[in-house]
Design an enzyme around this catalytic site. Structure first.
Site, PDB file in Angstrom:
ATOM      1  N   ASN A 141       0.875  -1.177   0.000  1.00  8.25           N
ATOM      2  CA  ASN A 141       0.000   0.000   0.000  1.00  8.25           C
ATOM      3  C   ASN A 141       0.911   1.225   0.000  1.00  8.25           C
ATOM      4  O   ASN A 141       1.510   1.546   1.015  1.00  8.25           O
ATOM      5  CB  ASN A 141      -0.889  -0.005   1.253  1.00  8.25           C
ATOM      6  N   LYS A 164       0.106   4.291  -0.307  1.00  6.55           N
ATOM      7  CA  LYS A 164      -0.506   5.517   0.244  1.00  6.55           C
ATOM      8  C   LYS A 164      -0.247   6.689  -0.716  1.00  6.55           C
ATOM      9  O   LYS A 164      -0.234   6.486  -1.923  1.00  6.55           O
ATOM     10  CB  LYS A 164       0.020   5.814   1.649  1.00  6.55           C
ATOM     11  N   HIS A 201      -9.388   1.291   4.594  1.00  6.87           N
ATOM     12  CA  HIS A 201      -8.138   1.509   5.340  1.00  6.87           C
ATOM     13  C   HIS A 201      -8.419   2.491   6.482  1.00  6.87           C
ATOM     14  O   HIS A 201      -9.217   3.417   6.316  1.00  6.87           O
ATOM     15  CB  HIS A 201      -7.067   2.068   4.389  1.00  6.87           C
ATOM     16  N   GLU A 209      -6.853   4.912   7.538  1.00  8.47           N
ATOM     17  CA  GLU A 209      -6.598   6.322   7.199  1.00  8.47           C
ATOM     18  C   GLU A 209      -7.795   6.929   6.467  1.00  8.47           C
ATOM     19  O   GLU A 209      -8.060   8.113   6.571  1.00  8.47           O
ATOM     20  CB  GLU A 209      -5.308   6.428   6.366  1.00  8.47           C
ATOM     21  N   GLU A 251      -5.461  -4.736  10.474  1.00  9.82           N
ATOM     22  CA  GLU A 251      -4.444  -3.702  10.678  1.00  9.82           C
ATOM     23  C   GLU A 251      -4.736  -2.912  11.954  1.00  9.82           C
ATOM     24  O   GLU A 251      -5.532  -1.963  11.932  1.00  9.82           O
ATOM     25  CB  GLU A 251      -4.458  -2.732   9.490  1.00  9.82           C
ATOM     26  N   GLY A 274       2.316   2.460  10.485  1.00  9.87           N
ATOM     27  CA  GLY A 274       3.259   3.561  10.297  1.00  9.87           C
ATOM     28  C   GLY A 274       3.945   4.027  11.573  1.00  9.87           C
ATOM     29  O   GLY A 274       4.564   5.076  11.616  1.00  9.87           O
ATOM     30  N   SER A 278       3.290  -1.974  10.265  1.00  9.26           N
ATOM     31  CA  SER A 278       4.746  -2.001  10.441  1.00  9.26           C
ATOM     32  C   SER A 278       5.365  -3.368  10.156  1.00  9.26           C
ATOM     33  O   SER A 278       6.362  -3.753  10.775  1.00  9.26           O
ATOM     34  CB  SER A 278       5.141  -1.498  11.832  1.00  9.26           C
TER      35      SER A 278
HETATM   36  C1  PEP Z   1      -0.692   0.280   5.762  1.00  7.56           C
HETATM   37  O1  PEP Z   1      -0.678   1.436   5.369  1.00  7.56           O
HETATM   38  O2  PEP Z   1      -1.614  -0.470   5.421  1.00  7.56           O
HETATM   39  C2  PEP Z   1       0.406  -0.171   6.620  1.00  7.56           C
HETATM   40  C3  PEP Z   1       0.338  -1.337   7.173  1.00  7.56           C
HETATM   41  O3  PEP Z   1       1.449   0.703   6.772  1.00  7.56           O
HETATM   42  P1  PEP Z   1       2.862   0.385   7.484  1.00  7.56           P
HETATM   43  O4  PEP Z   1       3.340  -0.945   6.965  1.00  7.56           O
HETATM   44  O5  PEP Z   1       3.752   1.493   7.068  1.00  7.56           O
HETATM   45  O6  PEP Z   1       2.611   0.335   8.947  1.00  7.56           O
END
Ligand code: PEP
Length: 258
Positions: free
Chosen positions: A13, A15, A99, A101, A170, A176, A216
């Site tokens: 992803n 973003k 997501h 976000e 998630e 992040g 992460s």
């Molecule tokens: C994501 O944006 O779905 C995500 C898991 O980001 P990150 O791996 O940077 O935590």
């Protein structure tokens, strides 16, 4: 992972990162170091303007390109939005839906559900995200919160289509932040998600659906996370922006499974 019953999926992803030119550069590098074996499905969900460059670059490869969002309506007066049939026509195979976000920008479970249904109707594979906040985890409501998100997000998805859905767990506090859920924490929730799918559909469908962990995940912790029986892959943000790191995560998916 359990490759006997379901697909392993490593999905990136991006973003709001990378331009179309940078996309071309990234894909060229990725192609040159991509593992040769066919161990898992690989997807890269990129910003809408990068989709044409990504699709063009990865045409002859096993990397499927996806979008990071879609609109549930087929067409009309929705300035700035992108319909699922447009994504299909542009060459997308996947779309991330719900997501955290986007949920933080006001997307509701009803919106997520409408988008999942629209994506399936168009022939896209929805990667439907769910996850709890740190506050919810600390107050002990993770299990019921996630169950509610899954039930509402999948409302109206038929027995025939459920296996096309990929669910990504998630935890918001891990996205992040560099703070990954432990393999045990992630497994516990992914196992719970499978139990919800079992109740809503059947044991066969629950066994066949791919559930990813995101938050992460990187080239160092991927192996241990992917070794869990109910974690069928990863949704990867930051580490999917660097070809070498992304490839190492794909390689971590090439481990013996139960
Ligand atoms: C994501 O944006 O779905 C995500 C898991 O980001 P990150 O791996 O940077 O935590």
């Amino acid at each position: 992972m359990n490759r006997k019953y379901r697909k392993t999926v490593i999905a990136g992803n991006w973003k709001m990162n990378k331009t179309p030119s940078e996309t071309k550069e990234f894909m060229t590098q990725l192609k040159s170091i991509m593992p040769k074996g066919r161990w898992c499905d690989v997807a890269l969900c990129v910003p809408a303007v990068c989709i044409p460059a990504a699709v063009r670059a990865m045409r002859e490869t096993r990397v499927g390109i996806g979008a990071e969002n879609c609109n549930a309506n087929a067409s009309g007066a929705y300035t700035g939005e992108i319909a699922t049939n447009m994504l299909v026509d542009a060459g997308c195979k996947y779309v991330i839906i719900g997501h955290s976000e986007r949920r933080a920008m006001g997307e509701t479970d009803a919106d997520v559900n409408a988008k999942v249904l629209a994506a399936l109707e168009a022939g896209l594979t929805p990667i439907m995200c769910c996850g709890e906040s740190l506050e919810q985890r600390e107050s002990g409501i993770t299990e019921e919160w996630i169950a509610m998100q899954i039930k509402l997000g999948l409302a109206g998805v038929s027995e025939e289509k459920i296996r096309k859905v990929i669910i990504a767990y998630e935890p918001i506090w891990a996205i992040g932040t560099g703070r990954t859920a432990t393999p045990e924490q992630a497994e516990e929730v992914c196992e719970g998600i499978r139990a919800v799918v079992r109740k809503l559909y059947s044991s066969k469908n629950a066994r066949a659906i791919s559930i990813l962990y995101g938050g992460s995940m990187n080239e160092k912790n991927a192996y241990e996370l992917l070794a869990q029986p109910d974690i069928d892959g990863g949704l990867i943000g930051g580490a999917s922006l660097v070809p070498e790191k992304f490839v190492q995560i794909i390689e971590a998916a090439n481990q013996p499974t139960v």
